[in-house]
Design a protein around this motif. Structure first.
Motif, PDB file in Angstrom:
ATOM      1  N   LYS A   2       1.126  -1.260   0.109  1.00  0.00           N
ATOM      2  CA  LYS A   2      -0.016   0.014  -0.220  1.00  0.00           C
ATOM      3  C   LYS A   2       0.924   1.273  -0.094  1.00  0.00           C
ATOM      4  O   LYS A   2       0.303   1.979  -0.870  1.00  0.00           O
ATOM      5  N   SER A 175      -7.562  -3.770   2.225  1.00  0.00           N
ATOM      6  CA  SER A 175      -7.074  -4.869   0.838  1.00  0.00           C
ATOM      7  C   SER A 175      -6.858  -3.920   0.057  1.00  0.00           C
ATOM      8  O   SER A 175      -7.088  -3.150  -0.345  1.00  0.00           O
ATOM      9  N   THR A 176      -6.173  -4.164  -0.408  1.00  0.00           N
ATOM     10  CA  THR A 176      -5.161  -3.427  -1.647  1.00  0.00           C
ATOM     11  C   THR A 176      -6.077  -4.152  -3.026  1.00  0.00           C
ATOM     12  O   THR A 176      -5.973  -2.836  -3.741  1.00  0.00           O
ATOM     13  N   ARG A 177      -6.835  -4.659  -2.917  1.00  0.00           N
ATOM     14  CA  ARG A 177      -7.976  -4.546  -4.304  1.00  0.00           C
ATOM     15  C   ARG A 177      -8.603  -4.070  -4.374  1.00  0.00           C
ATOM     16  O   ARG A 177      -9.111  -3.118  -4.779  1.00  0.00           O
ATOM     17  N   ARG A 178      -9.411  -4.160  -2.388  1.00  0.00           N
ATOM     18  CA  ARG A 178     -10.047  -3.284  -2.736  1.00  0.00           C
ATOM     19  C   ARG A 178      -9.869  -0.752  -2.759  1.00  0.00           C
ATOM     20  O   ARG A 178     -10.643  -0.318  -3.176  1.00  0.00           O
ATOM     21  N   ASP A 179      -8.634  -1.251  -2.455  1.00  0.00           N
ATOM     22  CA  ASP A 179      -7.591   0.186  -2.807  1.00  0.00           C
ATOM     23  C   ASP A 179      -8.122   0.198  -4.559  1.00  0.00           C
ATOM     24  O   ASP A 179      -8.180   1.283  -4.930  1.00  0.00           O
ATOM     25  N   LEU A 180      -7.691  -0.559  -4.792  1.00  0.00           N
ATOM     26  CA  LEU A 180      -7.333   0.210  -5.990  1.00  0.00           C
ATOM     27  C   LEU A 180      -8.836   0.185  -6.469  1.00  0.00           C
ATOM     28  O   LEU A 180      -9.387   0.618  -7.453  1.00  0.00           O
ATOM     29  N   ARG A 181     -10.027  -0.329  -6.428  1.00  0.00           N
ATOM     30  CA  ARG A 181     -11.519  -0.694  -7.002  1.00  0.00           C
ATOM     31  C   ARG A 181     -11.840   0.858  -6.871  1.00  0.00           C
ATOM     32  O   ARG A 181     -12.803   1.368  -7.071  1.00  0.00           O
TER      33      ARG A 181
END
Length: 227
Positions: A2, A175-181
């Motif tokens: 992150k 969550s890194t994936r959530r941040d990207l979304r």
């Protein structure tokens, strides 16, 4: 990861946007007398004070309520445009680069508002505040729905509790994936003018179907200068 993403994107953005910063600084000064930047008192990571940097949107003598509505007469002509486009928030990339903020995270709040929800903020402040996040998306046009007669009362009673719930959910489920979304959804909201709704229970992001001015649920909007 992150932090690596934060530093990489913030550094590149500051370099690429440097000409835009210069142009904005010039038009702000030409439009009204006063400084280019404004610092808002906020509570930052782990409860540390944060003097959050923004481009100035109000007349230099502006005072009064801590919240601003869409048609607030304290806003300058350029300030109204900055508020509408969210360009006033760009200087906060400097906070991201320094590690005081993150690209994605809970929106920094005023000390008096944090005090009202002290238990919740003990969780929220364990992560760096963000330039964008759940509340920034869900309340992307907050100034348009605040009660002009009592913006602070409306904010404290109706909007802030929803924001606190969203920010606590984010801080509890990093969550890194959530941040990207969230970053993609932010681009859709600002660049493509497609409002995004945030599910208050799951954090799911969907294109908003109901009117953007509706204050119901977690889909509303964003504050002005003092915010």
């Amino acid at each position: 990861m992150k932090r690596a993403i934060d530093v990489s994107i913030a550094f590149c953005a500051l370099v690429v946007l440097a000409p835009l910063f210069l142009v904005l600084a010039v038009v702000i000064v030409l439009d009204s007398r006063g400084p280019v930047f404004y610092r808002a008192e906020r509570v930052g990571f782990r409860g540390q004070p944060l003097a959050m940097l923004k481009f100035r949107k109000m007349h230099r003598t502006a005072g009064g309520a801590a919240l601003t509505t869409a048609d607030d007469d304290r806003l300058t002509r350029v300030g109204r445009w900055l508020a509408r486009t969210k360009l006033d928030e760009l200087p906060q990339l400097w906070h991201v680069l320094r590690g005081q903020m993150s690209l994605v995270g809970p929106r920094p709040e005023s000390p008096s508002f944090v005090e009202r929800f002290r238990e919740d903020y003990e969780v929220i402040l364990t992560t760096r505040p963000g330039l964008t996040g759940y509340t920034q998306l869900a309340f992307a046009r907050e100034g348009a729905i605040l009660d002009p007669e009592d913006p602070q009362g409306h904010y404290l009673d109706r909007l802030l509790p929803q924001k606190v719930g969203l920010d606590r959910m984010y801080a509890s489920r990093l969550s890194t994936r959530r941040d990207l979304r969230i970053l993609v959804a932010t681009f859709m909201t600002i660049a493509l003018r497609q409002p995004v709704a945030v599910n208050r229970r799951t954090g799911a992001l969907t294109r908003r179907r109901r009117p953007a001015e509706s204050p119901v649920g977690a889909s509303a909007s964003a504050p002005g200068e003092s915010r």
